[in-house]
Write a protein that holds these residues in place. Structure first.
Motif, PDB file in Angstrom:
ATOM      1  N   UNK A   1     -11.231 -89.833  -5.205  1.00 52.50           N
ATOM      2  CA  UNK A   1     -11.304 -90.736  -6.361  1.00 52.50           C
ATOM      3  C   UNK A   1     -12.031 -90.131  -7.545  1.00 52.50           C
ATOM      4  N   UNK A   2     -13.055 -89.321  -7.261  1.00 55.13           N
ATOM      5  CA  UNK A   2     -13.877 -88.786  -8.347  1.00 55.13           C
ATOM      6  C   UNK A   2     -14.456 -87.414  -7.991  1.00 55.13           C
ATOM      7  N   UNK A   3     -13.610 -86.394  -7.948  1.00 60.04           N
ATOM      8  CA  UNK A   3     -14.104 -85.072  -7.538  1.00 60.04           C
ATOM      9  C   UNK A   3     -15.176 -84.508  -8.469  1.00 60.04           C
ATOM     10  N   UNK A   4     -15.089 -84.790  -9.757  1.00 62.56           N
ATOM     11  CA  UNK A   4     -16.076 -84.239 -10.695  1.00 62.56           C
ATOM     12  C   UNK A   4     -17.440 -84.892 -10.534  1.00 62.56           C
ATOM     13  N   UNK A   5     -17.479 -86.087  -9.996  1.00 61.93           N
ATOM     14  CA  UNK A   5     -18.740 -86.768  -9.742  1.00 61.93           C
ATOM     15  C   UNK A   5     -19.319 -86.376  -8.390  1.00 61.93           C
ATOM     16  N   UNK A   6     -18.457 -86.120  -7.413  1.00 64.62           N
ATOM     17  CA  UNK A   6     -18.900 -85.956  -6.031  1.00 64.62           C
ATOM     18  C   UNK A   6     -19.174 -84.511  -5.604  1.00 64.62           C
ATOM     19  N   UNK A   7     -18.674 -83.513  -6.303  1.00 64.02           N
ATOM     20  CA  UNK A   7     -18.743 -82.153  -5.774  1.00 64.02           C
ATOM     21  C   UNK A   7     -20.168 -81.682  -5.527  1.00 64.02           C
ATOM     22  N   UNK A   8     -21.109 -82.017  -6.376  1.00 64.91           N
ATOM     23  CA  UNK A   8     -22.501 -81.598  -6.164  1.00 64.91           C
ATOM     24  C   UNK A   8     -23.101 -82.290  -4.948  1.00 64.91           C
ATOM     25  N   UNK A   9     -22.765 -83.547  -4.727  1.00 64.07           N
ATOM     26  CA  UNK A   9     -23.261 -84.281  -3.564  1.00 64.07           C
ATOM     27  C   UNK A   9     -22.743 -83.679  -2.263  1.00 64.07           C
ATOM     28  N   UNK A  10     -21.603 -83.007  -2.337  1.00 65.55           N
ATOM     29  CA  UNK A  10     -21.020 -82.365  -1.163  1.00 65.55           C
ATOM     30  C   UNK A  10     -21.527 -80.932  -0.981  1.00 65.55           C
TER      31      UNK A  10
END
Length: 104
Positions: free
Chosen positions: A64-73
């Motif tokens: 849904x939101x790769x640009x928001x989530x990538x750092x959290x991953x």
């Protein structure tokens, strides 16, 4: 009578699961296949690897939101395309990905 009801219920659940799986495969072929494969490394990681590391909620959040989530991953960058899937497509593709949890 009760056995017939239980049998009918199980049959309907099986048909619904098969339909849901086909929808997940359709979403995969439409949006994901260019970068991901089910069990082999492509541009992006295979679904088997993703399924072993992520929960359904995590998969849905990243799609849904790769640009928001990538750092959290823990990724240094994200090259995943922002997809605009319906809630049904998102549910179907996340289940499809998780179906490869035991695949090599």
């Amino acid at each position: 009578m009760r056995r017939a009801f239980v049998f009918l219920f199980l049959l309907l659940c099986t048909l619904q699961a098969a339909t849901h799986s086909k929808e997940g495969e359709k979403v995969f072929k439409t949006y994901c296949w260019g970068c991901h494969h089910q069990t082999a490394m492509a541009f992006g990681p295979p679904f088997s690897q993703i399924a072993k590391k992520r929960s359904k909620a995590e998969i849905m959040a990243y799609i849904s939101s790769p640009k928001t989530m990538y750092k959290k991953f823990g990724y240094k960058r994200s090259v995943m395309t922002q997809l605009h899937l319906t809630p049904e497509e998102l549910d179907a593709i996340s289940d499809y990905i998780l179906s490869y949890k035991g695949a090599k």
